[in-house]
Design a protein around this motif. Structure first.
Motif, PDB file in Angstrom:
ATOM      1  N   GLY A 142       7.007  54.759  51.283  1.00 27.17           N
ATOM      2  CA  GLY A 142       8.233  54.606  50.751  1.00 27.17           C
ATOM      3  C   GLY A 142       9.297  53.568  51.503  1.00 27.17           C
ATOM      4  N   LEU A 143       9.245  53.853  52.708  1.00 26.01           N
ATOM      5  CA  LEU A 143      10.262  52.861  53.447  1.00 26.01           C
ATOM      6  C   LEU A 143       9.672  51.434  53.301  1.00 26.01           C
ATOM      7  N   THR A 144       8.505  51.172  53.382  1.00 26.44           N
ATOM      8  CA  THR A 144       7.973  49.642  53.339  1.00 26.44           C
ATOM      9  C   THR A 144       8.469  49.223  51.505  1.00 26.44           C
ATOM     10  N   ASN A 145       8.360  50.120  50.751  1.00 28.30           N
ATOM     11  CA  ASN A 145       8.890  49.689  49.413  1.00 28.30           C
ATOM     12  C   ASN A 145      10.139  49.324  49.284  1.00 28.30           C
ATOM     13  N   TYR A 146      10.782  50.038  50.063  1.00 25.74           N
ATOM     14  CA  TYR A 146      12.422  49.852  50.145  1.00 25.74           C
ATOM     15  C   TYR A 146      12.695  48.492  50.406  1.00 25.74           C
ATOM     16  N   TYR A 147      12.238  48.368  51.913  1.00 22.94           N
ATOM     17  CA  TYR A 147      12.495  47.078  52.506  1.00 22.94           C
ATOM     18  C   TYR A 147      11.923  45.713  51.760  1.00 22.94           C
ATOM     19  N   ALA A 148      10.941  46.079  51.068  1.00 21.65           N
ATOM     20  CA  ALA A 148      10.397  44.724  50.273  1.00 21.65           C
ATOM     21  C   ALA A 148      11.135  44.680  48.950  1.00 21.65           C
ATOM     22  N   SER A 149      11.962  45.710  48.409  1.00 25.39           N
ATOM     23  CA  SER A 149      12.618  45.676  47.226  1.00 25.39           C
ATOM     24  C   SER A 149      14.037  44.883  47.649  1.00 25.39           C
ATOM     25  N   LYS A 150      14.360  44.945  48.945  1.00 24.36           N
ATOM     26  CA  LYS A 150      15.745  44.542  49.403  1.00 24.36           C
ATOM     27  C   LYS A 150      15.455  43.057  49.884  1.00 24.36           C
ATOM     28  N   SER A 151      14.152  42.493  50.005  1.00 22.57           N
ATOM     29  CA  SER A 151      14.194  41.083  50.624  1.00 22.57           C
ATOM     30  C   SER A 151      14.239  40.115  49.687  1.00 22.57           C
ATOM     31  N   GLY A 152      14.797  39.034  50.387  1.00 20.32           N
ATOM     32  CA  GLY A 152      15.060  37.743  49.435  1.00 20.32           C
ATOM     33  C   GLY A 152      13.766  36.810  49.535  1.00 20.32           C
ATOM     34  N   LEU A 153      12.794  37.082  50.040  1.00 20.23           N
ATOM     35  CA  LEU A 153      11.475  36.446  50.108  1.00 20.23           C
ATOM     36  C   LEU A 153      10.945  36.345  48.615  1.00 20.23           C
TER      37      LEU A 153
END
Length: 296
Positions: A142-153
């Motif tokens: 879940g935390l991986t998904n959270y960081y991925a959703s906030k990424s500008g990449l």
């Protein structure tokens, strides 16, 4: 609902790096010629995809979700309980559910799949915050998904990869209690993550649960044990290159009815790649064959 087939294409304008709207507007005439009574709804930022899908299911026989896994999830949430048929044109970065039903990013081929209309009844999993079709991740997942959703990449793979590394360094194992309806004994242990898997993969290529099939009436529970952090990072790197977890670091169970999971403290979690409210108590129930889906 009319006895004649009617198709409503729900297009998430933010998909395909915000190119989805212009692409579909150029395809409208072609799609109207191929599908009777075709209509098109272009989803803006504040629109409720689930509510729109629910409303359209009352008058349309087919709802086509055009976007990524999140779009498919929200359309499906509007269709469960109806007799409407779900179709998918994948436009996201992961498209895990689309892959599971035999689709790829070839638009013409996907349209041909829709027109052939091979229908499979797909299992759905209900939760306290709605339904999901593919995976629900708790903890590091879940935390991986959270960081991925906030990424500008821009690259979906890089977003998930960098998000995963961040999560691995910032997480700690958490004590968890799991109750599976078919099992007589509760499972209590420290874990890095738990994935409730109706599908095989997340993030486009991360094989979380290779044995999962979304039309077999059962769902897998993937529990990543409290191994040391270096070992977990190594396993994540393997996942990033298409390998699955080493069986020695995971426990896998299947269930056909229900599961409850409680954690020591609230955790990030996602359903089909969409963040859901942080929680420390989760309940899941399998709904076999609850959704009719056009598959390849």
């Amino acid at each position: 609902m009319s006895n004649y087939p009617s198709y409503c294409f729900i297009i998430n304008c933010a998909s395909n790096a915000f190119r989805a709207e212009s692409f579909f507007r150029n395809k409208e005439a072609e799609l109207k010629a191929k599908f009777s009574n075709a209509s098109f709804i272009y989803i803006r930022k504040d629109d409720s995809i689930t509510e729109i899908a629910r409303q359209k299911s009352e008058g349309c026989s087919h709802i086509i979700a055009c976007g990524g896994d999140g779009t498919v999830n929200r359309v499906a949430n509007g269709l469960v309980g109806s007799d409407c048929i779900l179709g998918v044109i994948p436009l996201g970065s992961g498209n895990d559910f689309a892959q599971s039903i035999g689709l790829d990013l070839n638009f013409d081929r996907n349209v041909e799949v829709l027109s052939r209309e091979i229908i499979t009844r797909v299992d759905v999993v209900s939760t306290d915050c709605g339904y999901f079709l593919n995976t629900f991740g708790i903890g590091v997942d879940g935390l991986t998904n959270y960081y991925a959703s906030k990424s500008g990449l821009k690259s979906g793979f890089l977003r998930y990869f960098v998000g995963g590394l961040k999560a691995l360094f910032r997480s700690e194992p958490v004590r968890t209690k799991i109750s599976i309806s078919e099992h007589g004994t509760d499972i209590e242990q420290k874990v890095w993550m738990v994935a409730v898997a109706n599908g095989k993969s997340e993030g486009g290529k991360y094989q979380i649960s290779p044995s999962s099939v979304n039309s077999d009436g059962k769902v897998e529970l993937i529990i990543v044990k409290s191994v040391n952090r270096i070992r977990l990072i190594y396993e994540f790197l393997k996942l990033s290159f298409g390998f699955s977890f080493n069986k020695r670091i995971v426990d896998e169970y299947s269930f056909t009815d229900s599961v409850s999971i409680s954690t020591e403290g609230v955790l990030k979690s996602h359903a089909d790649g969409e963040q859901v409210p942080e929680n420390d108590d989760y309940k899941f129930k399998v709904l076999p064959g609850a959704l009719k889906v056009i598959t390849a």
